[in-house]
Enzyme design. Structure first.
Site, mmCIF file in Angstrom:
data_model
loop_
_atom_site.group_PDB
_atom_site.id
_atom_site.type_symbol
_atom_site.label_atom_id
_atom_site.label_comp_id
_atom_site.label_asym_id
_atom_site.label_seq_id
_atom_site.Cartn_x
_atom_site.Cartn_y
_atom_site.Cartn_z
ATOM 1 N N LYS A 123 0.917 -1.163 -0.139
ATOM 2 C CA LYS A 123 0.064 -0.041 -0.120
ATOM 3 C C LYS A 123 0.877 1.129 0.130
ATOM 4 C CE LYS A 123 -1.742 -2.279 3.483
ATOM 5 N NZ LYS A 123 -2.121 -2.779 4.712
ATOM 6 N N VAL A 150 -6.751 -3.004 -1.234
ATOM 7 C CA VAL A 150 -7.897 -2.554 -0.342
ATOM 8 C C VAL A 150 -8.776 -3.963 -0.360
ATOM 9 C CG1 VAL A 150 -9.723 -0.905 -0.178
ATOM 10 C CG2 VAL A 150 -7.648 -0.223 -1.489
ATOM 11 N N GLY A 152 -8.277 -6.887 1.018
ATOM 12 C CA GLY A 152 -8.045 -8.115 0.897
ATOM 13 C C GLY A 152 -8.399 -8.801 -0.468
ATOM 14 N N GLU A 207 -0.933 -4.890 11.584
ATOM 15 C CA GLU A 207 0.363 -4.689 10.721
ATOM 16 C C GLU A 207 1.683 -4.900 11.644
ATOM 17 O OE1 GLU A 207 0.730 -3.195 7.647
ATOM 18 O OE2 GLU A 207 -1.409 -3.731 7.490
ATOM 19 N N LYS A 222 -5.777 2.994 2.401
ATOM 20 C CA LYS A 222 -6.784 2.724 1.599
ATOM 21 C C LYS A 222 -7.608 3.426 0.856
ATOM 22 C CE LYS A 222 -6.175 -1.938 4.184
ATOM 23 N NZ LYS A 222 -6.644 -2.622 5.260
HETATM 24 N N1 HSE Z 1 -3.609 -4.748 8.871
HETATM 25 C C1 HSE Z 1 -4.569 -4.731 7.976
HETATM 26 C C2 HSE Z 1 -5.986 -4.708 8.446
HETATM 27 C C3 HSE Z 1 -4.329 -5.793 6.709
HETATM 28 O O1 HSE Z 1 -5.990 -4.888 9.675
HETATM 29 O O2 HSE Z 1 -6.942 -4.653 7.858
HETATM 30 C C4 HSE Z 1 -4.919 -5.662 5.613
HETATM 31 O O3 HSE Z 1 -4.519 -4.600 5.062
#
Ligand code: HSE
Length: 336
Positions: A123, A150, A152, A207, A222
């Protein structure tokens, strides 16, 4: 299609597994025969012009690095491989850095400058430099795709771009971060913020640096990608007003609950203003999903409101988005 895969973490490995399980029907149904001709991780690289044996590649990674694929193989740096290995597509799957965008941005630029199409699940480069990367792709006559950045595996970007083609999206809002949604959902069940965060970390949703989730950076990234791609805006991270969830107390969550509402970290684009902040949402609103789900409601001029809901994270889910991009690139290039 010859592919250079840069980054072999959860998503990269899931993509290799996906190709292993789907190779036959990918060819029969979509005419796609993907071959990973080079793979790079943070410790080494593996190259085979005929296509790497993916079982062996995954085994090598288990030993520590894809560099173990071949004994005594030369270790090239990613930029050298991206520029010099013959391939049609580069997949950028290194970890997201929302401060510098690196090393992803340099990888993407090198790939496009040497005439390769790019699929990014990273991203960072897009959140920090979307307009200039699209310009560079157009200048070099290559495609830049990023479905997995965006939602998944949930086709949020495609839904807006393709399914609502011809209509005019006037605004959208959504839950774009699974980790914070999981934390807020758990707080409704009575967990404290700290223990819900620890739970999210343990389950692997968060993350590497969890403040990227909890301070709203991931949702903002996103939102930026969506605003550029869906609304045609030319914006980056600095254009988003951002508040995370660290100030949300269990008492706030409970009091929202007593009104039939829930507090959600909502990312919104309204009147071309971008904002991420904890917002009280009615539980009857389709956007009010729980756990790690993502949900986005698009408001369109003619067709009204539609909400798309799905799993917003996960290795195999995101790998499926990479595969969609690959098929799209193949279809587009083939039709040219
Ligand atoms: N850390 C991100 C989330 C992972 O929790 O949505 C997916 O981009």
């Amino acid at each position: 299609m010859r592919i250079v895969l840069v980054g072999f973490g959860v998503v990269g490995q899931s993509f290799a597994k996906l190709l292993l399980s789907r190779s036959a029907d990918l060819y029969s149904q979509h005419g796609v025969k993907p071959r990973i001709v080079a793979c790079v991780d943070n410790k080494g690289s593996a190259i085979s012009p005929a296509g790497l044996d993916l079982e062996r590649l995954l085994m090598a990674k288990k030993k520590g690095t894809v560099g173990m694929y071949e004994k005594g193989a030369a270790k090239f740096d990613p930029l050298h491989i991206i520029e010099n290995v013959d391939a049609e597509v580069v997949i950028e799957a290194t970890p997201t850095d929302l401060t510098t965008g690196e090393p992803g941005t340099s990888h993407i630029i090198s790939a496009m400058r040497t005439g390769k199409h790019v699929i990014s699940v990273n991203k960072g480069p897009l959140a920090l430099a979307f307009p200039s990367l699209i310009e560079l792709a157009n200048y070099n006559g290559v495609m830049l795709r990023f479905s997995g950045t965006v939602g998944g595996g949930t086709p949020i970007l495609e839904f807006a771009k393709r399914c609502l083609k011809g209509d005019r999206i006037v605004s959208f809002q959504g839950i774009l971060n699974g980790t914070t949604n999981y934390i807020l959902s758990k707080m409704e069940e009575g967990l404290t913020y700290e223990s819900a965060l620890a739970d999210a970390k343990e389950k692997g949703y968060a993350e590497a640096v969890p403040s990227l989730d909890t301070d709203g950076y991931d949702a903002a990234a996103k939102l930026v990608i969506m605003a550029n791609w869906v609304m045609g805006m030319k914006v980056t991270m600095k254009d988003v007003a951002r508040t995370g969830i660290s100030g949300v107390k269990v008492s706030d969550v409970k009091s929202a609950q007593s009104r039939g509402n829930a507090i959600k970290l909502i990312a919104a684009c309204d009147s071309r203003i971008l904002e991420v902040r904890p917002t009280e949402v009615s539980k009857k609103d389709p956007i009010c999903v729980n756990g790690t789900l993502n949900a986005v409601t698009f408001s369109s001029e003619h067709s009204g409101q539609q909400t798309i809901i799905g799993r917003g994270a996960g290795g195999m889910e995101t790998a499926s988005a990479v595969l969609r991009d690959l098929i799209e690139i193949r279809d587009t290039v083939f039709e040219r």
